[in-house]
Design a protein around this motif. Structure first.
Motif, PDB file in Angstrom:
ATOM      1  N   LYS B 232       0.841  -1.206   0.000  1.00 24.61           N
ATOM      2  CA  LYS B 232       0.000   0.000   0.000  1.00 24.61           C
ATOM      3  C   LYS B 232       0.872   1.250   0.000  1.00 24.61           C
ATOM      4  N   VAL B 233       1.926   1.216   0.828  1.00 22.93           N
ATOM      5  CA  VAL B 233       2.818   2.382   0.890  1.00 22.93           C
ATOM      6  C   VAL B 233       3.445   2.633  -0.478  1.00 22.93           C
ATOM      7  N   THR B 236       0.980   3.865  -3.017  1.00 20.80           N
ATOM      8  CA  THR B 236       0.582   5.251  -2.765  1.00 20.80           C
ATOM      9  C   THR B 236       1.668   6.213  -3.258  1.00 20.80           C
ATOM     10  N   ASP B 238       3.686   5.602  -5.708  1.00 17.87           N
ATOM     11  CA  ASP B 238       3.520   5.588  -7.171  1.00 17.87           C
ATOM     12  C   ASP B 238       2.431   6.564  -7.598  1.00 17.87           C
ATOM     13  N   TRP B 239       1.316   6.479  -6.873  1.00 22.11           N
ATOM     14  CA  TRP B 239       0.143   7.276  -7.237  1.00 22.11           C
ATOM     15  C   TRP B 239       0.457   8.758  -7.164  1.00 22.11           C
ATOM     16  N   PHE B 240       1.112   9.169  -6.074  1.00 15.92           N
ATOM     17  CA  PHE B 240       1.437  10.590  -5.939  1.00 15.92           C
ATOM     18  C   PHE B 240       2.457  11.023  -6.981  1.00 15.92           C
ATOM     19  N   ASP B 242       2.658   9.782  -9.959  1.00 18.32           N
ATOM     20  CA  ASP B 242       1.894   9.882 -11.204  1.00 18.32           C
ATOM     21  C   ASP B 242       1.120  11.187 -11.278  1.00 18.32           C
ATOM     22  N   LYS B 249       6.199   9.692 -15.863  1.00 21.19           N
ATOM     23  CA  LYS B 249       5.586   8.368 -15.871  1.00 21.19           C
ATOM     24  C   LYS B 249       6.310   7.373 -16.771  1.00 21.19           C
TER      25      LYS B 249
END
Lengths: 124, 251, 105
Positions: B232-233, B236, B238-240, B242, B249
């Protein structure tokens, strides 16, 4: 190949909610016990002197932008912590069929609380 | 002197004979060094040859003999009779899975998830070393980072313990995600992006609420719950990345 | 499940804090009434129940943190107990600072 994961991840909003959940959980764990001890034990039993949360002192302190920002974080982030945890609790007790509604109500509640806190703090 | 005995109440389901599962009680000798699997083998050999169950190594390595023992997922080869004696022991197939017959569950769902996770070393196109150049070297410290997650024996006890999987079997589940993490954290592997599609999906890590039951029942101390939270860490992060640096990316 | 239910008390205290700043914005009288209400048995009881749940949250939170926060010093993994201990120590320090700021002792 490299882009596939990124595209898929962008579709999921979970990282936002999970970050807010984690941040709120950390804030609540760190400061809520002492705050509750203050407002629930020290103040009512007079263990912190006469009128420890004196209006003038607290009012002028909360008027400071940095204190406002801190209070905002202390109120808003734990609300998102609740929203995320409570959403999954409801889903886990068998309300999976209405999980979208639950998400809207939980996160919506936290968002409303956040907006209310901004409005109040702005006007102090 | 009469030998001591104890009772095992065993879940029976023979689809050609009965539409609903039943329970059958067997009396077996009580021996200090017997495990539940020994007792079941005794039943199969001496009392009732129709009882079906999976087992192989008898020593906690193969991961075949997982059952619910008094409602707790356990390897039956590691559950000693003496820990239950003189009470009756209730033996059922692992929960959360369809029952094939008696104590045998249908494991297709887990096998599919395991394959989908691609739990093997993946190299980027053109970065695979030719065989004659030898193996990919790794330091003991690099090994230590994932070794714990590589101990999984695919016994599925963690699935039987998982309240999320019990409610919704589309959840990828503890063992498959932990094995995905095992390869993601392997310095020789380059396949994280390929696995991330499954790991970071709605049915992946985000379904998990960190109850931790999977880690509590794991006979190999893999700690799949920790593997999921760490995924999850990193997802997360990765998400931020992106969202905040979208131009970064594509590499 | 108790761990999940702590979140209700966390949210409850958030609402209390909202009310507190609202009364603060309204002026000395409204704020004074709230301060007086803190002395009521129902307020104290609710605070004590919340404290129990929030402490449970704090303990479960810090005990699980080292599982998520895996840190290395060089090649050695920092022991989970040390990571958790650091959080508990930080908690004490933060609590003292908060008490000092809020109570202005």
């Amino acid at each position: 190949m490299a882009g596939i994961g990124g595209v898929e991840m962008a579709k999921s909003n979970e990282p936002i909610w999970w970050s807010l959940f984690s941040a709120g959980g950390m804030v609540a764990a760190m400061v809520f016990p002492i705050l509750i001890i203050i407002t629930g034990i020290l103040v009512p039993f007079g263990l912190a002197g006469d009128d420890p949360l004196n209006f003038e002192r607290i009012h002028s302190a909360v008027s400071h932008p940095l204190i406002k920002l801190t209070l905002f974080a202390v109120i808003s982030l734990p609300l998102f912590h609740w929203a995320h945890r409570f959403r999954f609790t409801l889903v886990d007790v068998g309300l999976k069929s209405v999980s979208t509604l639950i998400s809207i109500l939980c996160y919506g509640g936290a968002i409303v609380g956040t907006i209310v806190s901004v409005v109040i703090l702005w006007n102090i | 002197m009469m030998a001591e005995t104890m009772k095992l109440e065993i879940f029976r389901y023979r689809p050609e004979k009965e539409s609903e599962p039943t329970f059958q009680t067997y009396e077996v000798p009580f021996l200090e060094d017997w495990v539940v699997l020994d007792a079941i083998n005794h039943i199969k050999d001496e009392i009732d040859g129709t009882l079906s169950y999976r087992w192989s190594c008898r020593m906690g390595v193969c991961g075949s003999c997982g059952m619910m023992i008094n409602g707790v997922p356990k390897l039956s080869c590691a559950a000693f009779l003496k820990d239950y004696y003189p009470d009756k022991i209730l033996v059922e197939p692992l929960t959360g899975f369809p029952v094939e017959r008696d104590l045998v569950i249908v494991m297709d769902d887990f096998m599919t998830k395991l394959t989908d996770m691609q739990p093997y070393i993946i190299r980027k196109e053109g970065e695979e070393k030719p065989l004659e150049e030898g193996e990919y070297l790794q330091s003991p410290a690099e090994l230590a980072r994932f070794k714990q997650y590589s101990m999984c024996i695919n016994c599925m006890l963690c699935y039987a313990a998982c309240p999320v999987y019990a409610l919704d079997s589309t959840f990828i589940g503890p063992a498959a995600i932990a094995l995905g993490q095992r390869y993601n954290m392997d310095s020789r592997d380059q396949g994280r992006d390929a696995r991330q599609e499954l790991i970071a999906s709605h049915n992946g890590i985000w379904e998990c609420t960190f109850v931790g039951e999977c880690s509590a029942v794991c006979p190999e101390h893999v700690d799949p719950a920790a593997a999921i939270q760490r995924a999850k860490v990193s997802s997360t992060v990765d998400w931020f990345k992106d969202v905040l640096i979208p131009w970064g990316k594509k590499k | 499940m108790i761990r999940e239910l702590t979140s209700i008390f966390v949210a409850g205290y958030c609402i209390f804090l909202l009310v507190l700043v609202y009364k603060l914005a309204q002026g000395a009288d409204a704020y004074g009434n709230l301060m007086a209400a803190l002395k009521s048995p129902s307020s104290v009881t609710l605070h004590l129940i919340s404290l129990a749940f929030v402490l449970y949250h704090t303990i479960t939170w810090f005990n699980l943190t080292p599982k998520i926060l895996v840190l290395y010093r060089g090649e050695e993994r920092i022991p989970q107990g040390l990571v958790a201990g650091t959080f508990y120590a930080g908690w004490v320090v933060v609590s003292v600072i908060v008490a000092w700021l809020v109570l202005g002792v």
